[in-house]
Scaffold this motif. Structure first.
Motif, PDB file in Angstrom:
ATOM      1  N   THR A  87     -51.721  92.787 -43.291  1.00  0.00           N
ATOM      2  CA  THR A  87     -50.808  92.810 -44.434  1.00  0.00           C
ATOM      3  C   THR A  87     -49.389  92.374 -44.079  1.00  0.00           C
ATOM      4  OG1 THR A  87     -52.140  94.476 -45.541  1.00  0.00           O
ATOM      5  CG2 THR A  87     -49.855  94.271 -46.248  1.00  0.00           C
ATOM      6  N   PRO A  88     -48.757  92.871 -43.019  1.00  0.00           N
ATOM      7  CA  PRO A  88     -47.389  92.417 -42.715  1.00  0.00           C
ATOM      8  C   PRO A  88     -47.297  90.922 -42.410  1.00  0.00           C
ATOM      9  CG  PRO A  88     -47.902  94.383 -41.449  1.00  0.00           C
ATOM     10  CD  PRO A  88     -49.159  93.947 -42.116  1.00  0.00           C
ATOM     11  N   VAL A  89     -48.294  90.381 -41.750  1.00  0.00           N
ATOM     12  CA  VAL A  89     -48.279  88.959 -41.420  1.00  0.00           C
ATOM     13  C   VAL A  89     -48.387  88.121 -42.698  1.00  0.00           C
ATOM     14  CG1 VAL A  89     -49.513  87.127 -40.192  1.00  0.00           C
ATOM     15  CG2 VAL A  89     -49.249  89.379 -39.143  1.00  0.00           C
TER      16      VAL A  89
ATOM     17  N   ALA B 262     -45.551  85.559 -44.332  1.00  0.00           N
ATOM     18  CA  ALA B 262     -45.888  84.169 -44.635  1.00  0.00           C
ATOM     19  C   ALA B 262     -45.606  83.844 -46.102  1.00  0.00           C
ATOM     20  CB  ALA B 262     -47.353  83.900 -44.309  1.00  0.00           C
ATOM     21  N   LEU B 263     -45.973  84.732 -46.999  1.00  0.00           N
ATOM     22  CA  LEU B 263     -45.700  84.508 -48.419  1.00  0.00           C
ATOM     23  C   LEU B 263     -44.206  84.513 -48.711  1.00  0.00           C
ATOM     24  CD1 LEU B 263     -48.527  86.620 -50.098  1.00  0.00           C
ATOM     25  CD2 LEU B 263     -48.332  84.133 -49.974  1.00  0.00           C
ATOM     26  N   HIS B 264     -43.473  85.394 -48.069  1.00  0.00           N
ATOM     27  CA  HIS B 264     -42.026  85.453 -48.258  1.00  0.00           C
ATOM     28  C   HIS B 264     -41.365  84.153 -47.797  1.00  0.00           C
ATOM     29  CE1 HIS B 264     -38.063  87.189 -48.600  1.00  0.00           C
ATOM     30  NE2 HIS B 264     -37.802  86.865 -47.347  1.00  0.00           N
TER      31      HIS B 264
ATOM     32  N   ALA C 289     -42.138  81.374 -50.275  1.00  0.00           N
ATOM     33  CA  ALA C 289     -41.341  81.515 -51.499  1.00  0.00           C
ATOM     34  C   ALA C 289     -39.898  81.055 -51.264  1.00  0.00           C
ATOM     35  CB  ALA C 289     -41.369  82.966 -51.975  1.00  0.00           C
ATOM     36  N   GLN C 290     -39.336  81.384 -50.122  1.00  0.00           N
ATOM     37  CA  GLN C 290     -37.978  80.936 -49.810  1.00  0.00           C
ATOM     38  C   GLN C 290     -37.914  79.420 -49.690  1.00  0.00           C
ATOM     39  OE1 GLN C 290     -36.739  83.014 -46.279  1.00  0.00           O
ATOM     40  NE2 GLN C 290     -35.614  84.530 -47.477  1.00  0.00           N
ATOM     41  N   GLN C 291     -38.923  78.819 -49.093  1.00  0.00           N
ATOM     42  CA  GLN C 291     -38.954  77.370 -48.938  1.00  0.00           C
ATOM     43  C   GLN C 291     -39.054  76.683 -50.298  1.00  0.00           C
ATOM     44  OE1 GLN C 291     -38.544  76.402 -45.929  1.00  0.00           O
ATOM     45  NE2 GLN C 291     -38.950  74.237 -45.936  1.00  0.00           N
ATOM     46  N   ILE C 292     -39.895  77.203 -51.178  1.00  0.00           N
ATOM     47  CA  ILE C 292     -40.053  76.621 -52.513  1.00  0.00           C
ATOM     48  C   ILE C 292     -38.762  76.765 -53.306  1.00  0.00           C
ATOM     49  CG2 ILE C 292     -41.260  76.917 -54.709  1.00  0.00           C
ATOM     50  CD1 ILE C 292     -43.766  77.611 -53.019  1.00  0.00           C
TER      51      ILE C 292
END
Length: 89
Positions: free
Chosen positions: A35-37, A41-43, A46-49
């Motif tokens: 879960t933390p990994v 990765a999702l965070h 989202a920042q890149q997008i």
């Protein structure tokens, strides 16, 4: 262990487990480790997008402002050629 007979001690220490978990942990533990990994990765995605969207928005706004505040180009007038110059061409 001193209170058990030899067969019970051998069964508890070296015998097979009654559970079918060969690794000793199940899906709950795997989810807790993964879960933390996945969250990181999702965070990051989202920042890149969001960063890409902001950059393209700024570029579009800059382009629109340039078009809005652009000075009209002065008309270029070409003087008519004299008879001497037109004869030389």
């Amino acid at each position: 262990m001193a209170g058990f007979d030899d067969a019970t001690v051998v069964r508890r220490l070296g015998g097979r487990s009654r559970r079918s978990d060969t690794l000793g942990f199940g899906l709950g533990e795997v989810a807790a480790l993964v879960t933390p990994v996945v969250w990181l990765a999702l965070h990051q995605a989202a920042q890149q997008i969001a960063g890409t969207a902001v950059d393209s928005g700024v570029a579009r706004a800059r382009s629109a402002l340039r078009r809005l505040f652009r000075r009209p180009a002065e008309a270029v007038t070409v003087p008519p050629l004299s008879r001497e110059r037109s004869a030389n061409c």
